[in-house]
Design a protein around this motif. Structure first.
Motif, PDB file in Angstrom:
ATOM      1  N   SER A 117      -8.915   1.453   9.833  1.00 50.55           N
ATOM      2  CA  SER A 117      -7.920   0.390   9.709  1.00 50.55           C
ATOM      3  C   SER A 117      -7.912  -0.496  10.948  1.00 50.55           C
ATOM      4  O   SER A 117      -7.898  -1.733  10.840  1.00 50.55           O
ATOM      5  CB  SER A 117      -6.536   1.008   9.493  1.00 50.55           C
ATOM      6  OG  SER A 117      -5.538   0.019   9.478  1.00 50.55           O
TER       7      SER A 117
ATOM      8  N   CYS B 292      -3.771  -7.072   5.951  1.00 48.70           N
ATOM      9  CA  CYS B 292      -4.147  -6.079   4.923  1.00 48.70           C
ATOM     10  C   CYS B 292      -4.722  -4.827   5.560  1.00 48.70           C
ATOM     11  O   CYS B 292      -4.410  -3.700   5.149  1.00 48.70           O
ATOM     12  CB  CYS B 292      -5.157  -6.692   3.952  1.00 48.70           C
ATOM     13  SG  CYS B 292      -4.443  -7.908   2.833  1.00 48.70           S
TER      14      CYS B 292
ATOM     15  N   CYS C 156      -1.802  -2.969   7.447  1.00 46.19           N
ATOM     16  CA  CYS C 156      -0.755  -2.334   6.628  1.00 46.19           C
ATOM     17  C   CYS C 156      -1.148  -0.918   6.217  1.00 46.19           C
ATOM     18  O   CYS C 156      -0.283  -0.112   5.861  1.00 46.19           O
ATOM     19  CB  CYS C 156      -0.446  -3.195   5.408  1.00 46.19           C
ATOM     20  SG  CYS C 156      -1.600  -3.032   4.042  1.00 46.19           S
ATOM     21  N   ALA C 157      -2.455  -0.611   6.287  1.00 41.13           N
ATOM     22  CA  ALA C 157      -2.893   0.754   5.977  1.00 41.13           C
ATOM     23  C   ALA C 157      -2.308   1.758   6.966  1.00 41.13           C
ATOM     24  O   ALA C 157      -2.084   2.926   6.630  1.00 41.13           O
ATOM     25  CB  ALA C 157      -4.415   0.831   5.979  1.00 41.13           C
TER      26      ALA C 157
ATOM     27  N   ARG D 139       5.932  -0.659   4.256  1.00 44.63           N
ATOM     28  CA  ARG D 139       4.564  -0.509   3.756  1.00 44.63           C
ATOM     29  C   ARG D 139       4.366  -1.241   2.436  1.00 44.63           C
ATOM     30  O   ARG D 139       3.332  -1.896   2.231  1.00 44.63           O
ATOM     31  CB  ARG D 139       4.189   0.969   3.627  1.00 44.63           C
ATOM     32  CG  ARG D 139       4.902   1.717   2.539  1.00 44.63           C
ATOM     33  CD  ARG D 139       4.256   3.064   2.206  1.00 44.63           C
ATOM     34  NE  ARG D 139       4.223   3.999   3.308  1.00 44.63           N
ATOM     35  CZ  ARG D 139       3.923   5.284   3.176  1.00 44.63           C
ATOM     36  NH1 ARG D 139       3.668   5.782   1.954  1.00 44.63           N
ATOM     37  NH2 ARG D 139       3.893   6.081   4.208  1.00 44.63           N
ATOM     38  N   GLN D 140       5.333  -1.143   1.537  1.00 48.57           N
ATOM     39  CA  GLN D 140       5.194  -1.812   0.245  1.00 48.57           C
ATOM     40  C   GLN D 140       5.382  -3.323   0.380  1.00 48.57           C
ATOM     41  O   GLN D 140       4.684  -4.110  -0.271  1.00 48.57           O
ATOM     42  CB  GLN D 140       6.219  -1.231  -0.742  1.00 48.57           C
ATOM     43  CG  GLN D 140       6.062   0.246  -1.027  1.00 48.57           C
ATOM     44  CD  GLN D 140       4.718   0.595  -1.652  1.00 48.57           C
ATOM     45  OE1 GLN D 140       4.055  -0.251  -2.257  1.00 48.57           O
ATOM     46  NE2 GLN D 140       4.301   1.840  -1.480  1.00 48.57           N
TER      47      GLN D 140
ATOM     48  N   PHE E  26       2.220  -4.681   2.261  1.00 50.95           N
ATOM     49  CA  PHE E  26       1.058  -4.527   1.382  1.00 50.95           C
ATOM     50  C   PHE E  26       1.072  -5.568   0.254  1.00 50.95           C
ATOM     51  O   PHE E  26       0.082  -6.260  -0.006  1.00 50.95           O
ATOM     52  CB  PHE E  26       1.057  -3.112   0.798  1.00 50.95           C
ATOM     53  CG  PHE E  26       0.180  -2.934  -0.404  1.00 50.95           C
ATOM     54  CD1 PHE E  26      -1.192  -2.907  -0.279  1.00 50.95           C
ATOM     55  CD2 PHE E  26       0.735  -2.803  -1.670  1.00 50.95           C
ATOM     56  CE1 PHE E  26      -2.005  -2.747  -1.399  1.00 50.95           C
ATOM     57  CE2 PHE E  26      -0.065  -2.639  -2.785  1.00 50.95           C
ATOM     58  CZ  PHE E  26      -1.431  -2.609  -2.654  1.00 50.95           C
TER      59      PHE E  26
ATOM     60  N   ILE F 191      -6.995   0.178  -0.120  1.00 47.36           N
ATOM     61  CA  ILE F 191      -6.638  -0.990   0.703  1.00 47.36           C
ATOM     62  C   ILE F 191      -7.798  -1.376   1.605  1.00 47.36           C
ATOM     63  O   ILE F 191      -8.190  -2.561   1.691  1.00 47.36           O
ATOM     64  CB  ILE F 191      -5.378  -0.681   1.531  1.00 47.36           C
ATOM     65  CG1 ILE F 191      -4.162  -0.552   0.612  1.00 47.36           C
ATOM     66  CG2 ILE F 191      -5.141  -1.749   2.590  1.00 47.36           C
ATOM     67  CD1 ILE F 191      -2.912  -0.047   1.314  1.00 47.36           C
TER      68      ILE F 191
END
Length: 709
Positions: free
Chosen positions: A448, A489, A492-493, A508-509, A512, A669
């Motif tokens: 990430s 992106c 956010c992982a 996180r949601q 994402f 992701i």
């Protein structure tokens, strides 16, 4: 005044007083209906308490009962059965036996006893029913059963029948403690019918016991002639010769009861007439029976045998029973062995000393008699149509335990614990989440971070080469926004790794959903720009206004705003939250983020999928435009990879749990982000760095400014 004289003096006044030595019926203890009834024998209601303690001590919870088929047996045995069952002891069978039973009827009863798994048989019978029953039982050689004698037959003459010794040897029962009445043995041994000529039973007993014929006071000539051939009693016979068949002092149980009745009455009268001044003395000449009753009920004296005599509030003599074991020894001797007593009235515990006990049925030691074996650490499930003692053992569920034998229910472990392998206790659960400390989480976190550096590096290259045709092609502002979106992106992982808390579950949601929609919106804008540019072939067309960069920026803003609205509604209605799942995996608490609203999550993913599908469709339609001026092929391929990753994500996500489910989402992701970077930007970076000769205007790399020329 002597005690016998006192008794005789007041015999005429005792018509309203009854002191029984043989009436054990429990109802007679009711002083409302029987106010003047006293007794020296123990009440029937006491026997079950003794028997319950004995049976519970040896774990005899599955027994059979045989009772006399008469009024007394029917009534008393039913009361005993209720008391036994109330103590948690189950009755396997309850049958009646009678002195009139045929051999076939007795055989059918013995067949039930033989087939039953109950090893203990309780007899509530008297000698007339027992003799024919045990005759057949001895012939059939019934073994493997413990006989328990209740009532009065433990000291009855049935034990004098040598033919029953084998089957009765080891019988357990209850008796009153033996007390020697002074001079009673001498009195018993000096009894003769001639001393009691009016006793109609004495002669019959004498003739049967000694096998002789008692002579008559007057006889005719024929009887005189027969006398020479008949064995007549000599009057020299003594009961001492009958001790071997049970007629001896220590088997005369009723003698002490009768003695205590007379002794209590005599001392009650003596206390009354011995009243001294200063006490409330009664007028003897005007004595009423109820006055005598008052003194007798309050007698407290020790008899000549050393027993304490006192009546309780029910008129029952305060006494106790002994557990005895009847033994027939190989040398022909028989005896009773006292092996247990109850201590701390009322029956707190039983004291056993059974080292010298011989058990009937051929048992070397006391067996257990249960319908079902104990259930640790299982719980008991009653068998349909069977008593409560018959049950199946069922293992407690994974979150329950039982640390008690024969428990009827299991206890729940605390939420942070789970049952051990044997379900006898609880152990601490291990927490499971995708952690930075483990290899999987650490690897995904590294990808990430490294992945987020890739779009930042490309963005730096694009800034440095912002005037080149490759960078200017298809709206460089969209390229900048797309690279920034891809940066988020990748990052956010990281929100999916580590122990979840409510704030990270929300962020996180949110990050994402918005980051990926912004990426796809930028790609959609770039794709639509290519299609519009190649369809506007007229230089001075009014539709050239659609090629303005503000249009594409507005498109990105609107598409992203829709996702923001969806996420805002999600967070307002039912936001994600931290959740501990202790059901999915035994011994493990899965710490995860609950989506809150599955519908909102589906809308977020569905909207992202809709934009990706639209982008793919438009790029696919524009794939045949001239290659040197067209990004559509690269966008088509990137959307194909993006769709393949997220379509395969769905079954993989649903088929996993815990940290692996989160790892699948993180992998999706990173993979989809890498696919977009690789397909859209790496070819341009390749030209900028490795093939700079192709990054010239004469190579006709398509730009939006070329449309204006």
């Amino acid at each position: 005044m002597s005690i016998p004289r006192i008794t005789a003096l007041w015999a005429s006044h005792l018509t309203a007083i009854e002191i029984s030595f043989g009436a054990a019926l429990a109802d007679l203890s009711d002083k409302i209906n029987f106010p003047s009834f006293l007794r020296t024998i123990i009440s029937d209601k006491v026997q079950p308490q003794y028997l319950n303690m004995l049976m519970m001590n040896y774990n005899w919870t599955w027994i059979g009962i045989l009772a006399s088929d008469n009024d007394f047996g029917l009534y008393s045995s039913e009361l005993m059965r209720k008391d036994i069952e109330a103590a948690g002891i189950c009755v396997a069978y309850f049958m009646r036996i009678s002195a009139q039973h045929t051999r076939d009827q007795t055989l059918s009863i013995l067949q039930v006893i033989r087939k039953s798994s109950a090893k203990v048989v309780l007899f509530y019978c008297s000698m007339p029913e027992l003799i024919p029953f045990f005759k057949v039982a001895a012939e059939e050689n019934i073994t493997g059963k413990i006989w328990i004698a209740s009532g009065s037959w433990m000291t009855s003459p049935i034990f004098s029948y040598e033919e029953f010794w084998k089957i009765l040897n080891g019988t357990v029962g209850l008796t009153l403690p033996f007390s020697t009445i002074p001079k009673f043995g001498k009195f018993l041994n000096n009894i003769q019918p001639s001393l009691y000529p009016k006793d109609i039973f004495m002669k019959s007993f004498w003739e049967v016991g000694f096998g002789c014929l008692w002579h008559k006071e007057s006889e005719n000539e024929t009887e005189t002639l027969v006398r020479a051939t008949v064995n007549y009693c000599t009057e020299l016979e003594s009961l001492t010769t009958l001790e071997s068949i049970g007629y001896k002092e220590d088997t005369s149980g009723y003698a002490i009861l009768l003695y205590n009745a007379v002794y209590s009455l005599a001392h009650g009268i003596n206390n009354m007439i011995s009243c001294t001044s200063g006490q409330q003395c009664l007028n003897i000449n005007g004595l009423d029976p109820w006055k005598i009753l008052h003194y007798v009920k309050h007698v407290k004296v020790k008899n000549t045998a050393g027993q304490e005599l006192a009546f309780d509030e029910n008129g029952d003599l305060i006494s106790y029973l002994e557990f005895v074991n009847w033994q027939a020894l190989p040398n022909g001797e028989t005896k009773y062995i006292s092996f247990a007593t109850l201590k701390e009235f009322p029956w707190r515990h039983i004291v056993i000393s059974d080292s010298a006990v011989i058990w009937s049925g051929g048992f070397v030691k006391a067996p257990t008699s249960t319908c079902s074996i104990s259930c640790p650490p299982y719980r008991k499930a009653p068998q349909k149509g069977q008593p409560v003692c018959c049950f199946d053992c069922i293992l407690c569920s994974e979150d329950e335990f039982s640390n008690e034998t024969d428990s009827t229910s299991c206890m729940n472990c605390p939420e942070d614990m789970w049952a051990n392998e044997k379900h006898t206790g609880c152990l601490k659960r291990t927490l499971e989440f995708l952690s930075f400390e483990e290899t999987l989480g650490d690897t995904l976190a590294a990808f990430s971070i490294l992945g987020s550096l890739l779009p930042l590096g490309i963005l730096a290259i694009f800034f440095k080469n912002s005037d080149t045709p490759v960078v200017k092609a298809n709206n460089q502002n969209l390229s900048y926004i797309l690279l920034v979106s891809l940066f988020f992106c990748y990052l956010c992982a990281l929100m999916f790794i580590g122990r979840p808390v409510t704030i990270t579950c929300v962020l996180r949601q949110f990050i994402f959903g918005i980051s990926f929609v912004m990426c796809i919106s930028c790609i959609l804008g770039k794709t639509m720009m290519v299609v519009i540019a190649f369809n506007l072939t007229q230089p001075k067309s009014n539709r050239r206004m659609w090629l303005n960069s503000g249009v594409t920026n507005t498109l990105v803003l609107v598409c992203t705003a829709i996702q923001v609205i969806i996420c805002a509604g999600w967070l307002a209605h039912s936001p994600p939250f931290k959740y501990q799942d202790n059901k999915s995996k035994m011994g493990t608490i899965i710490v995860e983020c609950n989506k809150g609203s599955p519908i909102a999550y589906s809308c977020t993913m569905g909207y992202m999928g809709f934009l990706a599908a639209l982008c793919f469709a438009i790029a696919y339609l524009a794939r045949k435009l001239p290659g040197s001026f067209n990004e559509a092929k690269l966008i088509t391929f990137s959307m194909l990879i993006f769709g393949a990753v997220w379509i395969s994500f769905i079954p993989a996500y649903l088929s996993t749990t815990g940290k692996y489910m989160v790892a699948v989402e993180v992998f999706a992701i990173l993979s989809s982000s890498s696919g977009l970077v690789a397909c859209i930007f790496l070819p341009k970076v390749y030209i900028i760095i490795l093939r700079p000769e192709m990054n010239r205007k004469d190579k006709r790399i398509f730009t939006t400014k070329d449309i204006d020329k």
